[in-house]
Write a protein that holds these residues in place. Structure first.
Motif, mmCIF file in Angstrom:
data_model
loop_
_atom_site.group_PDB
_atom_site.id
_atom_site.type_symbol
_atom_site.label_atom_id
_atom_site.label_comp_id
_atom_site.label_asym_id
_atom_site.label_seq_id
_atom_site.Cartn_x
_atom_site.Cartn_y
_atom_site.Cartn_z
ATOM 1 N N THR A 44 0.885 -1.304 0.096
ATOM 2 C CA THR A 44 0.024 0.101 0.154
ATOM 3 C C THR A 44 0.762 1.064 -0.058
ATOM 4 O O THR A 44 0.539 2.142 -0.809
ATOM 5 N N ALA A 45 2.005 1.331 0.862
ATOM 6 C CA ALA A 45 2.699 2.487 0.872
ATOM 7 C C ALA A 45 3.472 2.794 -0.364
ATOM 8 O O ALA A 45 3.567 3.908 -0.927
ATOM 9 N N ALA A 46 3.890 1.668 -0.963
ATOM 10 C CA ALA A 46 4.845 1.781 -2.271
ATOM 11 C C ALA A 46 3.729 2.183 -3.397
ATOM 12 O O ALA A 46 4.100 2.978 -4.268
ATOM 13 N N GLY A 47 2.536 1.615 -3.175
ATOM 14 C CA GLY A 47 1.482 2.119 -4.278
ATOM 15 C C GLY A 47 1.187 3.464 -4.227
ATOM 16 O O GLY A 47 0.966 4.242 -5.348
ATOM 17 N N MET A 48 1.105 3.963 -2.960
ATOM 18 C CA MET A 48 0.487 5.393 -3.009
ATOM 19 C C MET A 48 1.756 6.150 -3.483
ATOM 20 O O MET A 48 1.619 7.447 -3.962
ATOM 21 N N ALA A 49 2.982 5.680 -3.117
ATOM 22 C CA ALA A 49 4.255 6.527 -3.578
ATOM 23 C C ALA A 49 4.239 6.712 -4.949
ATOM 24 O O ALA A 49 4.698 7.748 -5.655
ATOM 25 N N LEU A 50 3.755 5.368 -5.754
ATOM 26 C CA LEU A 50 3.603 5.478 -7.155
ATOM 27 C C LEU A 50 2.765 6.329 -7.720
ATOM 28 O O LEU A 50 3.019 7.141 -8.703
ATOM 29 N N LEU A 78 -6.401 2.858 -2.788
ATOM 30 C CA LEU A 78 -5.424 3.476 -3.570
ATOM 31 C C LEU A 78 -6.538 4.113 -4.847
ATOM 32 O O LEU A 78 -5.914 5.383 -5.177
ATOM 33 N N ALA A 79 -7.412 3.593 -5.061
ATOM 34 C CA ALA A 79 -8.244 4.280 -6.052
ATOM 35 C C ALA A 79 -8.601 5.916 -5.371
ATOM 36 O O ALA A 79 -8.540 6.847 -6.312
ATOM 37 N N GLY A 80 -9.182 5.884 -4.202
ATOM 38 C CA GLY A 80 -9.483 7.082 -3.443
ATOM 39 C C GLY A 80 -8.409 8.159 -3.461
ATOM 40 O O GLY A 80 -8.343 9.468 -3.780
ATOM 41 N N TYR A 81 -7.001 7.391 -3.005
ATOM 42 C CA TYR A 81 -5.915 8.435 -3.201
ATOM 43 C C TYR A 81 -5.636 8.796 -4.374
ATOM 44 O O TYR A 81 -5.241 10.006 -4.676
ATOM 45 N N ALA A 82 -5.714 8.066 -5.602
ATOM 46 C CA ALA A 82 -5.542 8.510 -6.812
ATOM 47 C C ALA A 82 -6.362 9.554 -7.327
ATOM 48 O O ALA A 82 -5.960 10.533 -7.818
ATOM 49 N N LEU A 271 8.864 -6.091 -21.933
ATOM 50 C CA LEU A 271 10.263 -5.429 -21.854
ATOM 51 C C LEU A 271 10.386 -4.409 -20.847
ATOM 52 O O LEU A 271 10.203 -3.254 -21.097
ATOM 53 N N PRO A 272 11.084 -4.664 -19.568
ATOM 54 C CA PRO A 272 10.852 -3.769 -18.701
ATOM 55 C C PRO A 272 12.033 -2.580 -19.062
ATOM 56 O O PRO A 272 13.162 -2.843 -19.591
ATOM 57 N N VAL A 273 11.686 -1.286 -18.769
ATOM 58 C CA VAL A 273 12.324 -0.249 -19.109
ATOM 59 C C VAL A 273 12.932 0.519 -17.989
ATOM 60 O O VAL A 273 13.549 1.440 -17.973
ATOM 61 N N GLY A 274 12.612 0.163 -16.745
ATOM 62 C CA GLY A 274 12.898 0.807 -15.611
ATOM 63 C C GLY A 274 11.995 0.106 -14.405
ATOM 64 O O GLY A 274 10.912 -0.610 -14.778
ATOM 65 N N SER A 275 12.247 0.225 -13.159
ATOM 66 C CA SER A 275 11.567 -0.011 -11.833
ATOM 67 C C SER A 275 11.252 1.039 -11.195
ATOM 68 O O SER A 275 12.208 1.617 -10.878
ATOM 69 N N VAL A 276 10.172 1.153 -10.503
ATOM 70 C CA VAL A 276 9.780 2.260 -9.773
ATOM 71 C C VAL A 276 10.122 1.965 -8.170
ATOM 72 O O VAL A 276 10.112 2.941 -7.502
ATOM 73 N N ARG A 277 10.831 0.731 -8.035
ATOM 74 C CA ARG A 277 11.588 0.451 -6.855
ATOM 75 C C ARG A 277 12.771 1.051 -6.685
ATOM 76 O O ARG A 277 13.443 1.181 -5.743
ATOM 77 N N GLU A 278 13.315 1.366 -8.000
ATOM 78 C CA GLU A 278 14.808 1.817 -7.893
ATOM 79 C C GLU A 278 14.760 3.442 -8.609
ATOM 80 O O GLU A 278 15.924 3.997 -8.245
#
Length: 363
Positions: A44-50, A78-82, A271-278
């Motif tokens: 959840t926290a990572a999703g809201m950061a995204l 998540l939907a409400g936050y977005a 084809l990954p072009v990046g990761s939002v974790r990084e």
């Protein structure tokens, strides 16, 4: 690069596979979803950061998809936050879990539209494709519940096999339910669907024509998806292609985020072009060399590079990457993956149009 195809502004649409869990077993699933899913989903926290990162680069449509997004316990948070961050939130679902109570929560979370999958007017055909008996009836009941809650509905239908006759039936059935928006998805060989038979090019052209014919119906919104040559077919039919924008928008106005946080140009181009974790989403969107290549139509190869429609169509980049270019192997027959060495800028192997030689006849 042409205007509207650069990384200077944010995407128009972001599809986030929020989970790989699903109650169905669809034959064509691009992420091979299952009841158990896979470990490593953004919490959840990572999703809201995204969501914060996406909002920092624009106000795109954010599609909460899966798997089955309604299996995620925090989906409404998540939907409400977005929605609160100004994103236009939509949801893609099988519909089987949508009850009146769920439809009310969807509405109250600020989700503006829900796409429900209906692949046939024949319950048996739909259920066989989705891998679970009763899925059709539950999906239809879900559409009715959403309509009662005042939530706009879009029907998503998969086009497979040589018979495109279901197009007219699905639209007629959807209209009887009060649905005005339709997207028809053409099979792309990836995920669990990598070995399914694709539609022969000539048949796909006929299906595109049948879909676009419904665009003449005032108040209806229809779009062939994963068939970017519809831009050329629309022009031939006397329709204004500008109504739909570019054919293939992978990496130019659209991208997908996997449950684990990888960014890919679209759900069918793994084809990954990046990761939002990084790194931040905006840095990936603006800085990826792969996305930059997709935004330059002058870099397309083969007949796509010679085609006068390369800027408005672009060819299917997922098919170019995922299947051999020998049409007898990959289009209209069992798909043979080309593996990680596929070329995202190669010609679309399943488009029958030959630049400078007129159009191939079709039904």
């Amino acid at each position: 690069m042409e205007r509207g195809m650069n990384g200077g502004s944010g995407p128009r649409i972001v599809s986030w596979n929020v989970t790989s869990r699903c109650t169905l077993a669809c034959a064509h699933c691009s992420i091979d979803a299952s009841r158990d899913g896979s470990p490593g989903d953004l919490d959840t926290a990572a999703g809201m950061a995204l969501i914060d990162q996406i909002a920092a680069v624009g106000r795109p449509i954010l599609i909460l998809s899966g798997g089955e997004p309604l299996l995620r316990p925090d989906i409404f948070d998540l939907a409400g936050y977005a929605a609160g961050r100004g994103l236009r939130v939509a949801m893609g679902t099988s519909g089987v879990l949508v009850t009146d109570a769920v439809a009310g929560r969807i509405r109250d979370a600020g989700i503006r539209k829900v796409a429900v999958s209906i692949d046939s007017t024949d319950p048996g055909v739909h259920d066989a494709f989705r891998g679970v008996d009763g899925a059709w009836e539950q999906a239809v009941n879900g559409i009715r519940a959403l309509r009662r809650a005042g939530v706009p509905v879009q029907i998503n239908a998969s086009i497979g096999g040589p018979d495109a006759g279901e197009v007219d039936g699905i639209v007629a059935f959807g209209k009887s339910l009060g649905v005005r928006d339709y997207q028809f998805f053409f099979l792309v060989p990836t995920g669990r669907g990598k070995d399914l038979a694709d539609i022969p090019p000539e048949s796909s052209e006929g299906a595109i024509g049948r879909i676009l014919a419904h665009a003449r119906d005032p108040g209806l919104s229809v779009r062939p998806t994963c068939a970017p040559q519809f831009v050329r077919v629309a022009a031939r039919m006397g329709l204004d292609p500008a109504l739909w924008g570019r054919g293939c928008i992978a990496g130019t106005a659209y991208c997908r985020i996997t449950p684990a946080g990888d960014v890919t140009p679209c759900p069918y181009l793994p084809l990954p072009v990046g990761s939002v974790r990084e790194e931040a989403f905006g840095e990936i969107w603006r800085g990826s060399p792969i996305l930059a290549a997709l935004r330059d139509p002058d870099r397309l190869g083969g007949k796509c590079g010679r085609c006068g429609y390369r800027r408005t169509c672009g060819g299917c980049r997922a098919r170019a990457y995922g299947v051999r270019r020998r049409r007898e192997d990959s289009c209209g027959g069992a798909v043979r993956s080309s593996g990680p060495g596929g070329d995202i800028l190669a010609e679309d192997p399943c488009c029958p149009y030959e630049p400078g030689q007129g159009e191939m006849k079709h039904d």
